[in-house]
Design a protein around this motif. Structure first.
Motif, mmCIF file in Angstrom:
data_model
loop_
_atom_site.group_PDB
_atom_site.id
_atom_site.type_symbol
_atom_site.label_atom_id
_atom_site.label_comp_id
_atom_site.label_asym_id
_atom_site.label_seq_id
_atom_site.Cartn_x
_atom_site.Cartn_y
_atom_site.Cartn_z
ATOM 1 N N ARG A 1 2.150 1.607 -3.484
ATOM 2 C CA ARG A 1 1.231 2.199 -4.392
ATOM 3 C C ARG A 1 1.265 3.712 -4.102
ATOM 4 N N ARG A 2 1.124 4.094 -3.051
ATOM 5 C CA ARG A 2 0.891 5.461 -3.053
ATOM 6 C C ARG A 2 2.069 6.207 -3.537
ATOM 7 N N LYS B 1 -3.992 8.086 -10.157
ATOM 8 C CA LYS B 1 -3.692 7.162 -9.194
ATOM 9 C C LYS B 1 -3.592 5.957 -10.073
ATOM 10 N N LEU C 1 3.070 -5.909 -6.153
ATOM 11 C CA LEU C 1 2.507 -4.553 -6.210
ATOM 12 C C LEU C 1 1.556 -4.553 -7.309
ATOM 13 N N LEU D 1 -1.864 2.998 -11.694
ATOM 14 C CA LEU D 1 -0.706 2.253 -11.729
ATOM 15 C C LEU D 1 -0.557 1.601 -13.257
ATOM 16 N N ALA E 1 2.636 5.975 -7.329
ATOM 17 C CA ALA E 1 1.608 6.568 -8.193
ATOM 18 C C ALA E 1 2.106 8.036 -8.606
ATOM 19 N N ASP F 1 0.865 -1.145 0.113
ATOM 20 C CA ASP F 1 -0.095 -0.032 -0.118
ATOM 21 C C ASP F 1 1.043 1.311 0.024
ATOM 22 N N TYR G 1 -2.631 -4.246 -6.795
ATOM 23 C CA TYR G 1 -3.281 -3.185 -7.356
ATOM 24 C C TYR G 1 -4.506 -3.733 -8.339
#
Length: 198
Positions: A20-21, A107, A61, A109, A24, A17, A65
């Motif tokens: 990912r943040r 956002k 990842l 990916l 992005a 997580d 996602y």
């Protein structure tokens, strides 16, 4: 699930997580593992307890996602009391909203990492291929449902139309990032309505 296993799964998810943040915004290559682990509040030395390599981490990842993305997509495309065309347009509206964050930096990916990691890592390329293929599968089913309920009319086959729409939206998302404007997404929304006769 034993408490230790649950904690391990939670920590792994926390790392994914956090990644990912960060990714992005910055992409894949610009982000070091130490930055991800610091954001996840996980000790630096424990990364390889959860992932065998950076490639395996990147693959996990993307799979994580797409799992979340597809679950959200399934909810939108299953809204009761609405025609297939209305559900499809709700999905595209959701896409537009997610791409409008941070001056159209979005956002998604698949948009952010697609071109970058496809040349860097075969496992990540395959994860992207599988995830985007699953999106097109769902679009195809929704278009077919729209043909059945009469809310959609298309000139080609459902699969071909689904692929064209996905490719068009992906390209528009890249252009929105370049121009920092929602105009490419708004134009694509209008073209989507025309292609679906919705």
């Amino acid at each position: 699930m034993p408490a230790t296993t649950a904690r391990s799964a939670d920590t792994r998810r926390n790392i994914l997580d956090a990644a990912r943040r960060i990714m992005a915004h910055k992409g894949y290559s610009a982000v070091g593992l130490n930055e991800v682990l610091a954001a996840a509040a996980v000790p630096k030395g424990s990364f390889y307890h959860y992932f065998s390599s950076k490639d395996a981490f990147g693959e996990a990842l993307l799979k994580s996602y797409f799992d979340d993305y597809l679950a959200d997509m399934d909810q939108v495309l299953a809204q009761p009391g609405r025609s297939a065309a209305e559900r499809l347009m709700s999905y595209w509206q959701m896409w537009r909203e997610t791409q409008s964050f941070d001056e159209c930096q979005g956002k998604c990916l698949a948009v952010k990492l697609g071109a970058e990691v496809s040349d860097l890592s075969e496992p990540m390329r395959l994860a992207l291929k599988e995830g985007t293929g699953a999106i097109v599968d769902r679009l195809e089913r929704a278009i077919t449902s729209g043909l059945t309920d009469g809310s959609v009319a298309i000139d080609g086959a459902p699969r071909e139309t689904a692929q064209i729409l996905y490719d068009m939206w992906l390209g528009a998302s890249v252009m929105a990032k370049i121009h920092r404007s929602l105009e490419p997404l708004d134009a694509t929304t209008a073209m989507t309505r025309r292609l679906l006769h919705a």
